[in-house]
Design a protein around this motif. Sequence first.
Motif, PDB file in Angstrom:
ATOM      1  N   ALA A  42      10.854 -12.379   3.303  1.00  0.00           N
ATOM      2  CA  ALA A  42      10.572 -12.875   1.953  1.00  0.00           C
ATOM      3  C   ALA A  42       9.206 -12.401   1.471  1.00  0.00           C
ATOM      4  O   ALA A  42       9.048 -11.975   0.321  1.00  0.00           O
ATOM      5  CB  ALA A  42      10.644 -14.404   1.933  1.00  0.00           C
ATOM      6  N   MET A  43       8.200 -12.459   2.343  1.00  0.00           N
ATOM      7  CA  MET A  43       6.853 -12.005   1.974  1.00  0.00           C
ATOM      8  C   MET A  43       6.839 -10.497   1.721  1.00  0.00           C
ATOM      9  O   MET A  43       6.232 -10.014   0.751  1.00  0.00           O
ATOM     10  CB  MET A  43       5.864 -12.374   3.077  1.00  0.00           C
ATOM     11  N   GLY A  44       7.528  -9.763   2.578  1.00  0.00           N
ATOM     12  CA  GLY A  44       7.583  -8.314   2.412  1.00  0.00           C
ATOM     13  C   GLY A  44       8.299  -7.918   1.136  1.00  0.00           C
ATOM     14  O   GLY A  44       7.845  -7.030   0.403  1.00  0.00           O
ATOM     15  N   GLN A  45       9.409  -8.602   0.820  1.00  0.00           N
ATOM     16  CA  GLN A  45      10.152  -8.287  -0.393  1.00  0.00           C
ATOM     17  C   GLN A  45       9.321  -8.572  -1.642  1.00  0.00           C
ATOM     18  O   GLN A  45       9.365  -7.802  -2.609  1.00  0.00           O
ATOM     19  CB  GLN A  45      11.448  -9.104  -0.434  1.00  0.00           C
ATOM     20  N   SER A  46       8.543  -9.643  -1.638  1.00  0.00           N
ATOM     21  CA  SER A  46       7.715  -9.971  -2.797  1.00  0.00           C
ATOM     22  C   SER A  46       6.657  -8.899  -3.045  1.00  0.00           C
ATOM     23  O   SER A  46       6.272  -8.638  -4.184  1.00  0.00           O
ATOM     24  CB  SER A  46       7.036 -11.334  -2.593  1.00  0.00           C
ATOM     25  N   PHE A  47       6.197  -8.264  -1.975  1.00  0.00           N
ATOM     26  CA  PHE A  47       5.203  -7.193  -2.115  1.00  0.00           C
ATOM     27  C   PHE A  47       5.862  -5.908  -2.601  1.00  0.00           C
ATOM     28  O   PHE A  47       5.410  -5.284  -3.565  1.00  0.00           O
ATOM     29  CB  PHE A  47       4.521  -6.958  -0.757  1.00  0.00           C
TER      30      PHE A  47
END
Length: 480
Positions: A222-227
Amino acid sequence: MSTNNVWTHKGTFLLAAVGSAVGLGNLWRFPYLAGENGGGAFLLVYALTIVAVGIPILIAETMLGRNSRRSPIMGMRFLTRTHRASRGWESIGWLGAASAFIILSFYSVIAGWAIHYTGLMLTGRLSHAGAEAVAASFDDLLASPPLLALYHSLFIGASALMVGLGVHRGIENGLRILMPALFVILMVVLAYAAMIGDLAGAADFLFTFNVADLSLEGWLEAMGQSFFTLSLGMGAIMAYGAYMSGDASLTGTAFTVALVDTAVALIAGLAIFALVFGAGLDPAEGPGLMFVTLPLAFGEMPGGTLLGAIFFLLVLGAALSSAISLIEPVAAYLVERFSLSRPQAVSAMVVASWALGLLTVFSFNAWASDSPFHGWFGRSPFELLELATNIFMPLGGLLIALFAGWVLTHGEVMKEMRTGEGWFRVWRLLVRFVAPAAVAFVFLRSLPQVQGYWIPTIGAVVIVGAFAAGRSFLSERHAS
């Protein structure tokens, strides 16, 4: 950079940035990652990271582009000289350009699949096809290097044509037509999904926030996708920021881009999961969600083949808007550095990226399990290219945050942001500490060699980063 290359309207940067952000990440990657990671919990972590990490870095990257008025490589060279900073900071521009070049090579191949599926839908070849037939059709596509190379060539050629026409005639005019059309098509698909599919089930899946059920890997995804969804760290936002009007609001634009990008991902997720649930299929299908599960759902529904064709046209348009942003950072550098004409610069970049893309073409068939790359690295060429960008982009974003937070002066930032002292302090706290720590967390956890050692490794990086930041802060105070 000539002032002739400033966007003719303030809102065009917004269109360009949204076009860069909205792509396969929203329509393909976000739905399948949400499906694999429980829906609502994934969405909650994704949204929080957008606010705390994505928006601060988006503001920072846009600021660097507008401040320098140059391509990312030449812009960082200019900024390091004017700030008497280490030339090591120039790596921000090179990392962005390398990421854009590599991503375009495999992005074009995957986007080309949508050309194939648009044709399959229009001809009705998948109408009422069973699960095995749909899966076999996808396998047949991947097993055919000539087909993959043809679609790859058509897609990257169309992207090059738009960028080659120039900032105003090509990119600007193209986006003014492309982006509104994409939103109209997306709403048509959502309306169809609401009438035919299970929209209530999709909403329940996406908006039930059981965070306790989300694994550590789910948090990282989720954190990677938001970036990645905001196109940070690959030079596109910096390149587009160089054309941004000096009186346009950095903060307002960044929040709007993030809001629109997230809204597109949510609408796409609702439509896709409504169709999936309506057909009684599995939302946790993974990467095959768009190219196996969705065609199966469309094939079983009234009018589904036509709507399926429209949906894959949407995918193509969204991918095209992202692809032109991948070409621009490198093309702009070649124009500035070597005085090439824009068509020459675009041609050089695209031909080289097309050739690199052939490695991805063969990764799905001839080199799927037996190639020199497997012998040397244990991975296919596509996996190696993807791994490279998973390193370059977060590293570039990390350096952007640190440069904007620690090297740019208070006066410079306030002049660019034109905001109150309260928001400036919040932004600086986020961009100096919170965003770098979060990006480093995702970045280091994704590296194979630190699996199992990620807690002490990240702790060491945070300590070293805090020490370096402290020294920079003391030097800044001393200099002032």
